[in-house]
Write an enzyme that holds these catalytic residues in place. Structure first.
Site, PDB file in Angstrom:
ATOM      1  N   ARG A 153       0.825  -1.208   0.000  1.00  0.00           N
ATOM      2  CA  ARG A 153       0.000   0.000   0.000  1.00  0.00           C
ATOM      3  C   ARG A 153       0.860   1.260   0.000  1.00  0.00           C
ATOM      4  O   ARG A 153       0.510   2.266  -0.631  1.00  0.00           O
ATOM      5  CB  ARG A 153      -0.955  -0.013   1.190  1.00  0.00           C
TER       6      ARG A 153
ATOM      7  N   ARG B 134      -2.834  10.539   7.375  1.00  0.00           N
ATOM      8  CA  ARG B 134      -1.483  11.116   7.285  1.00  0.00           C
ATOM      9  C   ARG B 134      -1.428  12.327   6.375  1.00  0.00           C
ATOM     10  O   ARG B 134      -0.394  13.015   6.321  1.00  0.00           O
ATOM     11  CB  ARG B 134      -0.509  10.058   6.774  1.00  0.00           C
TER      12      ARG B 134
ATOM     13  N   LYS C 186      11.043   5.938  15.050  1.00  0.00           N
ATOM     14  CA  LYS C 186      11.263   4.918  14.021  1.00  0.00           C
ATOM     15  C   LYS C 186      11.439   5.528  12.636  1.00  0.00           C
ATOM     16  O   LYS C 186      12.377   5.185  11.907  1.00  0.00           O
ATOM     17  CB  LYS C 186      10.114   3.908  14.038  1.00  0.00           C
TER      18      LYS C 186
ATOM     19  N   ASP D  67      10.928  -1.266  13.552  1.00  0.00           N
ATOM     20  CA  ASP D  67       9.517  -1.491  13.273  1.00  0.00           C
ATOM     21  C   ASP D  67       9.070  -2.749  14.018  1.00  0.00           C
ATOM     22  O   ASP D  67       9.806  -3.301  14.832  1.00  0.00           O
ATOM     23  CB  ASP D  67       9.286  -1.641  11.767  1.00  0.00           C
TER      24      ASP D  67
END
Length: 276
Positions: free
Chosen positions: A118, A166, A206, A225
């Site tokens: 994605r 986002r 991260k 992650d």
DNA sequence: TTCCAGGGTTGCT
DNA sequence: AGCAACCATGGA
């Protein structure tokens, strides 16, 4: 521009399908993607891999840096780690790239709580919507947008491209990045780099680690992650916040801990159970 | 239908 | 400082 590399030192699948870049795909044994305004092709050629770059003129030195060709990946780590040794053996020809900072910033903001297929779709859609088009062999391709170009999109448009919640992070970060000189990070320590990058909305420890490692040549950055946390927990017995994990990684893997991280990520995704 | 994905932000303690 | 709820989306 054309560059040939020994096939033992450059395995496209272990470079382009390893979650560090999101614009490369394989088709008929040839890997293609866009980087620095060029169509990049990696094709097997006997004992070598032939890299062909077509588009905006970019120097050989810049490509060499992009593919990290001046770094030998033999003997990067302390010798006494059987887990890492196994991970390294399972991913021959892996390399950590030195990508464009803004592309890496945006791509990894998108990566948060997302999956790789994605992420690739969203990045590609953003490039088509806002990146400079260029033509190779009659096919129209798109460079990754400049900060101003991305900032010109609307939040609604970005949501429609799949960015979801986002979208506002991307716009605010694009505005911030337009004022940024990423070359200034060269003088900073990895710790300072990771801290400073977190001024960008949507960037936590991260994602900052990914930008430091994949775009700013901070090879001791250790982005963790879910897969890295899984392998550190199950195979190293370590759990903890990112600061403590960075310290542990530095002690365990040395100054190239970030490259170790990339081998471990590759290994974990192929050998560990998803979930939990 | 619920869970998961290269997590971060917000709000509460 | 630590911690939980929440966040769009689509594939499994």
């Amino acid at each position: 521009m054309e560059v040939t590399v020994p096939a033992t030192e450059f395995v496209p699948e272990n470079i382009f399908a390893c979650g560090q870049t999101f614009r490369f795909r394989e088709e008929g044994g040839v890997w293609r993607g866009v980087a620095m305004g060029n169509l990049v092709e990696a094709a097997p050629a006997g004992e070598e891999v032939r890299l062909t770059m077509r588009g905006r003129p970019v120097s050989r030195e810049t490509w060499s840096h992009y593919f990290d060709l001046d770094c030998s990946y033999a003997d990067l780590f302390p010798a006494a780690d059987p887990v890492l040794a196994k991970a390294v053996l399972s991913a021959p020809g892996l390399r950590v790239l030195n990508q464009e900072p803004f592309e890496t910033l945006i791509s990894f903001i998108i990566s948060a709580n997302n999956n790789i297929p994605r992420i690739m779709r969203i990045v590609e859609a953003i490039c088509e919507a806002a990146g400079d088009p260029f033509e190779v062999d009659g096919a129209v391709l798109h460079a990754f947008p400049e900060p101003e170009q991305l900032a010109g999109l609307s939040e609604a448009k970005l949501r429609k491209l799949g960015a979801g919640y986002r979208a506002p992070y991307l716009l605010e970060s694009a505005h911030l990045a337009a004022q940024e000189d990423f070359a200034s990070y060269a003088d900073l320590s990895t710790k300072e780099t990771v801290q400073r990058l977190q001024k960008y909305p949507g960037v936590g420890p991260k994602v900052a680690g990914c930008i430091a490692l994949f775009a700013l040549a901070k090879r001791d950055a250790f982005p963790a992650d879910i897969w890295i946390r899984r392998i550190m927990r199950d195979l190293y017995g370590f759990e903890g916040p990112s600061d403590a994990l960075n310290v542990f990684a530095g002690q365990q893997f040395g100054e190239y801990a970030g490259i170790a991280q990339q081998y471990l990520f590759h290994y974990a995704r192929r050998n560990l159970e998803p979930g939990s």
